[in-house]
Design a protein around this motif. Structure first.
Motif, short mmCIF file in Angstrom:
data_model
loop_
_atom_site.label_atom_id
_atom_site.label_comp_id
_atom_site.label_asym_id
_atom_site.label_seq_id
_atom_site.Cartn_x
_atom_site.Cartn_y
_atom_site.Cartn_z
N ALA A 195 38.39 44.67 49.74
CA ALA A 195 38.27 43.26 49.33
C ALA A 195 37.62 42.42 50.43
N GLN A 198 33.93 43.14 50.74
CA GLN A 198 33.14 42.65 49.60
C GLN A 198 33.19 41.11 49.49
N ALA A 200 35.73 39.10 49.10
CA ALA A 200 36.65 38.58 48.08
C ALA A 200 37.56 37.52 48.69
N SER A 201 37.89 36.50 47.90
CA SER A 201 38.84 35.48 48.35
C SER A 201 40.24 35.78 47.83
N ASP A 202 40.33 36.51 46.72
CA ASP A 202 41.62 36.84 46.12
C ASP A 202 41.61 38.26 45.57
N ILE A 203 42.79 38.89 45.58
CA ILE A 203 42.98 40.21 44.98
C ILE A 203 44.04 40.06 43.88
N ARG A 215 41.47 43.46 40.35
CA ARG A 215 40.27 42.64 40.30
C ARG A 215 40.13 41.86 41.60
N TYR A 216 38.86 41.65 42.03
CA TYR A 216 38.55 40.82 43.19
C TYR A 216 37.86 39.55 42.70
N ARG A 217 38.21 38.43 43.33
CA ARG A 217 37.47 37.19 43.06
C ARG A 217 36.40 37.06 44.15
N ILE A 218 35.15 37.25 43.76
CA ILE A 218 34.03 37.19 44.70
C ILE A 218 33.11 36.04 44.29
N LEU A 222 35.94 36.51 38.98
CA LEU A 222 36.75 37.73 39.00
C LEU A 222 35.94 38.93 38.50
N LYS A 223 36.15 40.07 39.17
CA LYS A 223 35.45 41.29 38.81
C LYS A 223 36.41 42.48 38.95
#
Length: 566
Positions: A195, A198, A200-203, A215-218, A222-223
């Motif tokens: 995360a 990549q 990401a700010s959130d998992i 999911r990762y928030r990039i 969210l993805k």
């Protein structure tokens, strides 16, 4: 032959020759290396003597080797299957392409191109000659995560299944910190590390009916990045709860916790939230770097005119500065940057937050604790007895907090805080709705900043096109003039999203004498906004339109974050 002789030099010696470090720094790093072990390059970075990029550039100059940006490379699956992921992590290398001049030569990205043991081992495993190419540790780690991460995760999941740990044994298994290589420990570490790499700010770890979804928030979106069998949920959530100091026996109530973790030599503070759902607990982890939260205003997206307006606000010795916008719009980052600028030896800064999101050196930060009776309002009363010069309130949520904030500003304190409103003018009427007298608001508020975050178009792959008449109207651009806009395409650099990073768009409302008069007589939001526009304020729509016209973001991004229909 001369090139080969140069390559035989040690990394530290080459960095001294390149003037990337001094002889004294190298000697200090060598002493530290004997104590803690590790590679000399990593020790030099940990001691703050240099950076991974500076090392790569110095090696490029000294060795005459190519330097590669792995983010711009799409690695063929045939190459990915040549080497096991564990060997690549051991040496911090990754093969990325065959030489165009010789099909028997495999090009290998390396942090240390003089690591001949790594070159020999990769050559033996792949049965190819190796051509070393320079890259950074971060880029190599990210490439390994990208191309080998799913295989690594599946191997961990398979190992967990094979161990067939019973529910009775499971808690003890995931609680024991000495089992560093246990499947669940490795899996949780891998989820967090990937995360970070990549961006990401959130998992989000979510319990669904038939699977666990991660999911990762990039860049705000969210993805889904991986999924597991639902029978792993208990072990996964238990492990996360343990390292975030939650109660592992409580599964029926929401819980909050924190994790401190170092990834690629960078400290992260991870806020963890557990929420019971129909199919089990959902875990959300918010990643915040301990360093680098406060950034220069230009890097945040402020234009030179907006910086001038913002600095004018910050020059006040008393009054209220409000930053407003929805959750995730970058309000906290803006406040941290402002506080960092104001943080001098001669001022006493105190914050009250729920929770403290980033540790700021030299700032006294108070964490709200409702159970202990420490609310925003009660904390503010205590703070006013602490001789503060500047007070930061994480959020004005109720009338009591608003009233204390206004009184504090009028009695000679600079107060900065956040609100949840759609635009700058609405912040004034929100305070009125909270019960603050309009004449007090006019006297106390010195400025309001409304903001949103839009995704930046990837500079490597964005595509230009001629704007349509409708788009020109939306941007309030002359319909008879030619206008080139840009849209997302997608490439290996941006992971095929078409976007890389985010930038702020701002609506800055300085409270002028004319605005004070309008606010004092309790005019509507529309009247306040009209007066502010006459005083030169740009709306969020205008600011976003400028970013679109400049090619920084797309018109679709503008539509996504701007709600008003003017």
């Amino acid at each position: 032959m001369e090139k080969f002789e140069r390559r035989k030099k040690r990394l530290g010696d080459l960095l001294v020759l390149a003037k990337a470090i001094t002889e004294e720094q190298l000697n200090a790093a060598l002493i530290e290396q004997k104590t803690i072990g590790g590679k000399i390059g990593e020790v030099l970075i940990d001691l703050g003597f240099t950076t991974d990029i500076d090392i790569a550039k110095a090696l490029q100059r000294q060795l005459g080797l190519e330097m590669i940006n792995l983010a711009d490379v799409q690695i063929d699956e045939k190459i990915v299957n040549l080497v096991d992921e564990s060997l690549l992590r051991k040496y911090s290398v990754v093969p990325f392409e065959f030489s165009k001049n010789n099909g028997n030569v495999l090009r290998l990205a390396m942090v240390d191109p003089m690591d001949f043991m790594a070159i020999d081992d990769i050559s033996i495993v792949t049965n190819y000659q190796i051509e070393p190419v320079i890259s950074t540790l971060r880029e190599i780690s990210l490439a390994i995560d990208k191309y080998y991460g799913s295989k690594e995760t599946m191997a961990v999941v398979q190992k967990y299944s094979e161990e067939k740990i019973s529910l009775i044994e499971e808690r003890e298994f995931v609680e024991r910190d000495d089992i560093k290589n246990s499947p669940i420990v490795v899996l949780v570490n891998s989820i967090i590390e990937q995360a970070v790499r990549q961006r990401a700010s959130d998992i989000h770890v979510e319990a669904l009916e038939r699977k666990i979804r991660v999911r990762y928030r990039i860049d705000g979106v969210l993805k889904e990045v991986m999924s597991f069998n639902v029978n792993m949920l208990s072990a996964l959530t238990t492990r996360i709860k343990i390292i975030s100091n939650m109660d592992i026996s409580e599964k029926r109530k929401p819980q909050d916790g924190r994790i401190s973790k170092i990834v690629d030599r960078q400290d992260f503070d991870i806020r963890v939230s557990a929420l019971p759902t129909v199919f089990g607990e959902k875990i959300v982890m918010r990643l915040t770097p301990k360093q680098g939260v406060a950034r220069d205003k230009k890097d945040l997206g402020f234009t030179s005119e907006e910086i001038e307006s913002f600095d004018k606000m910050l020059s006040n010795t008393h009054g209220i500065i409000l930053v407003t916008g929805p959750t995730g719009s970058g309000k906290s980052t803006t406040l941290c940057s402002a506080l960092t600028e104001l943080n001098n030896e001669d001022v006493n800064i105190v914050t009250v937050e729920d929770p403290v999101e980033a540790n700021l050196d030299g700032v006294n930060q108070v964490n709200v604790n409702v159970k202990a009776g420490l609310t925003f309002a009660s904390a503010l009363r205590s703070i006013l007895r602490q001789d503060p010069d500047i007070i930061m309130i994480g959020e004005i949520r109720d009338g009591e907090t608003a009233q204390i904030a206004v009184k504090a500003s009028i009695t000679g304190h600079l107060v900065v805080s956040t609100l949840h409103t759609n635009n700058a003018a609405a912040s004034i009427t929100r305070l009125v709705d909270m019960g603050v007298e309009s004449y007090l608001i006019a006297d106390s508020v010195v400025g309001v900043i409304a903001q949103r975050l839009v995704r930046r178009l990837c500079s490597q792959c964005k595509v230009s096109y001629d704007a349509s008449t409708e788009e020109k109207k939306l941007l309030k651009y002359d319909v008879d003039s030619n206008l080139k806009l840009y849209k997302a395409r997608g490439c290996s650099h941006c992971n095929n999203t078409g976007f890389y990073g985010r930038i702020g768009v701002y609506e800055i409302m300085n409270i002028t004498p004319e605005l004070k008069e309008v606010i004092a007589i309790n005019k509507s939001t529309d009247a306040i906004e009209k007066c502010a526009l006459n005083q030169g304020m740009n709306t969020l729509r205008i600011s976003a339109a400028k970013k679109v016209i400049e090619g920084i973001t797309s018109i679709d991004e503008m539509k996504r974050v701007i709600y008003e229909n003017d």
